[in-house]
Design a protein around this motif. Sequence first.
Motif, short mmCIF file in Angstrom:
data_model
loop_
_atom_site.label_atom_id
_atom_site.label_comp_id
_atom_site.label_asym_id
_atom_site.label_seq_id
_atom_site.Cartn_x
_atom_site.Cartn_y
_atom_site.Cartn_z
N CYS A 275 -0.02 -13.61 7.07
CA CYS A 275 -0.15 -12.23 6.61
C CYS A 275 1.25 -11.64 6.45
O CYS A 275 2.02 -11.57 7.41
N LEU A 276 1.57 -11.22 5.24
CA LEU A 276 2.88 -10.70 4.92
C LEU A 276 2.79 -9.18 4.81
O LEU A 276 2.46 -8.64 3.76
N GLY A 277 3.01 -8.52 5.91
CA GLY A 277 2.92 -7.06 5.95
C GLY A 277 4.09 -6.49 6.73
O GLY A 277 5.21 -6.98 6.62
N THR A 278 3.82 -5.44 7.52
CA THR A 278 4.87 -4.83 8.33
C THR A 278 5.48 -5.87 9.26
O THR A 278 6.68 -5.88 9.50
N THR A 279 4.65 -6.74 9.79
CA THR A 279 5.11 -7.92 10.51
C THR A 279 4.60 -9.14 9.76
O THR A 279 3.48 -9.14 9.27
N SER A 321 9.47 -8.15 9.47
CA SER A 321 9.41 -8.28 8.02
C SER A 321 10.31 -7.27 7.35
O SER A 321 10.48 -6.15 7.85
N PRO A 322 10.89 -7.61 6.19
CA PRO A 322 11.65 -6.62 5.44
C PRO A 322 10.80 -5.45 4.97
O PRO A 322 11.32 -4.42 4.56
N LEU A 323 9.47 -5.59 5.05
CA LEU A 323 8.59 -4.50 4.64
C LEU A 323 8.47 -3.43 5.72
O LEU A 323 7.94 -2.36 5.47
N ALA A 324 8.96 -3.73 6.93
CA ALA A 324 8.72 -2.83 8.06
C ALA A 324 9.28 -1.44 7.82
O ALA A 324 8.71 -0.45 8.26
N ALA A 325 10.40 -1.34 7.14
CA ALA A 325 11.05 -0.04 6.95
C ALA A 325 10.65 0.61 5.63
O ALA A 325 11.17 1.66 5.28
N ARG A 326 9.73 0.01 4.89
CA ARG A 326 9.39 0.51 3.57
C ARG A 326 8.05 1.22 3.62
O ARG A 326 7.04 0.63 3.95
N ARG A 327 8.04 2.47 3.28
CA ARG A 327 6.81 3.26 3.28
C ARG A 327 6.18 3.34 1.90
O ARG A 327 5.04 3.71 1.75
N ALA A 328 6.98 3.02 0.85
CA ALA A 328 6.49 3.18 -0.52
C ALA A 328 5.43 2.13 -0.82
O ALA A 328 5.50 1.00 -0.33
N PRO A 329 4.43 2.49 -1.62
CA PRO A 329 3.43 1.49 -2.02
C PRO A 329 4.04 0.50 -3.00
O PRO A 329 5.19 0.63 -3.43
N GLU A 330 3.26 -0.52 -3.37
CA GLU A 330 3.73 -1.48 -4.36
C GLU A 330 4.04 -0.75 -5.67
O GLU A 330 3.44 0.27 -5.97
N PRO A 331 4.94 -1.24 -6.52
CA PRO A 331 5.63 -2.53 -6.39
C PRO A 331 6.76 -2.49 -5.37
O PRO A 331 7.38 -1.47 -5.15
N LEU A 332 7.01 -3.63 -4.75
CA LEU A 332 8.07 -3.74 -3.76
C LEU A 332 9.42 -3.84 -4.45
O LEU A 332 9.54 -4.32 -5.57
N LEU A 333 10.44 -3.40 -3.75
CA LEU A 333 11.79 -3.53 -4.28
C LEU A 333 12.21 -5.00 -4.25
O LEU A 333 11.97 -5.71 -3.28
N GLY A 334 12.84 -5.44 -5.30
CA GLY A 334 13.18 -6.85 -5.45
C GLY A 334 14.07 -7.40 -4.36
O GLY A 334 13.99 -8.58 -4.03
N ASP A 335 14.95 -6.56 -3.77
CA ASP A 335 15.89 -7.09 -2.79
C ASP A 335 15.22 -7.52 -1.50
O ASP A 335 15.81 -8.26 -0.71
#
Length: 418
Positions: A275-279, A321-335
Motif C-alpha cells: 500500500c503506497l500511501g502516507t506510509t 513515504s514521500p506522500l506523508a507531507a503532501r496534503r494535495a490530491p492527485e496528481p502527485l508532484l513528479g519529484d
Amino acid sequence: MSERTAAPAALAARGADPGEHVSRELLRPALAAGADLGASRVRVVLLEAGRIVANAERPYAPPPPPARRSLAEVWATAALAFQRVAPDLLARVDRLAFTGLRGAVVGVDPLSGRTTAVYPDVEEASLPAAEAVAERLGASAVALTGCPASPLSGLPKLLLHGDQAPLWTSLPDALAWRATGELWLSTPMALRLGVLTADGRDVSSGLLRRLGFDPGKLAPLAPSGAPLGALAPAAAAQLGLPPGVQVVAAPGDLPCALLAAGRELGSSGHLLLACLGTTTVAITPAASGLAAVLPTDVTYEILGADLPDGPARAIEVSTPSPLAARRAPEPLLGDALPALAERAATAIRRAAAISPPDVVVLTGRGAAAPGVAARIADLVPHPVVTLADRDLAARGAALVAAGLGTPRASVPRRAVRV
C-alpha cells in the motif's frame, strides 16, 4: 452466506407487511457489510456471497489528517456513508464489521458513555512517548510484543493519555461499542497497538506495568471473526440497518485489504500487498519457519486464521513515504515519485525475503501515480499488478463478517464483559 435470509420478525420490525412480503424476502440472500474508518473518510461496502452489490463513502469535515476527531464525528460520518446506500439493500444486511486505522486508540467510560478524542495513527503529541519506548525496548519490542516501538503503534498514545479514561480500545472496536453497547478489543487490533505478547495470545501485562500503563485499562480481548454484539435499535436507525445485525471483530485495514485482494484476483497463491500511501507498507501472509531475527520495522499481524502449517500471521514492513507531507490530491508532484517507488521496492524486498510471494499487488494513492508501478516492477524480482480499488479494506471487513475470509483463530477470549 448465500443461505442466510431475512427473518420475518426482522421484516416486521422494519415496518414490512409479513403476509405480503415475507415469501419474496425469504428468497433474497442476506448481505454482509464492512466499514473502513480511514484517516480522511469512511468507506462502506455491502457483499452478497462475496460479490460487491453496493459501496459508498463519506469524507470527514476539515481539518485534514492527521487530526484528532471525536468518536461522535466518526460515528456520524459512518452513518452518512451508510445512508448513501439504497435502503432496500441496507434492509438485507445481517452482519457488519468495522476496520480501519490500527494505531488509533480511544478511551471509553462505559458507565457514563463518555469517550476521549480519537488519537490517530500519526499523533504528534505522542512522539516523545514513542521515542521513550524505543529507547527502553529498542529492537526487542518486536520480540516482546510482535509490534515495533513505533510512533504509529498505539502504545505511545496509551502511555501519554492513559489517565483520561478507565478503559481503552481501538477505533474500530470503539465504533462497535457505539453500535452494540458491548466493549471489546479485537486481538488483531491489539497486536498493532503493541500491548500483546508476541504470539498474540494475551495482554503483555508485565511489560505494560514496567512502562507505566495499567493492563487492566484495556478492554477485554476478542479474536478476529468473533461476534462483538448485536446492533442496538437506536444505532440501527442511525445507520439505516435492521436492529440485531451481528457486529463481528475484524482485522485492521491492511490485513483486510490483503484478504480482499486475494478474493479480487481469484488467487490461491501467496500475495504480497504493498500500500503506497502516507506510509508505504508491504504485508504478506507469513510462511512457516520465520527468521529468528527481524528488523525493527517488521510487524506481525494476526489475520485470524489457522492454516495447515500453523497459525496464519502476516509479515508487515513499513517505511515513511514521500506522500506523508503532501496534503494535495492527485496528481502527485513528479519529484516524489522516484523516492516513492524506491521505498516501496525496499519494503517489498524486505517482506519478500521473510515470506516470498507469488505476486506483488500494489494499491493506494501512490500506486496510481504515473510510472510508479513500472519502476517497482523493475526493482523487485516478482510479478507486479496494480489494484485501483480503494474499497479493499472495507471489502475485507465484510468478507470477515460474512465468514468468507479466513477462519477464526484459536486465540482464547477473555470471559470478562463490560
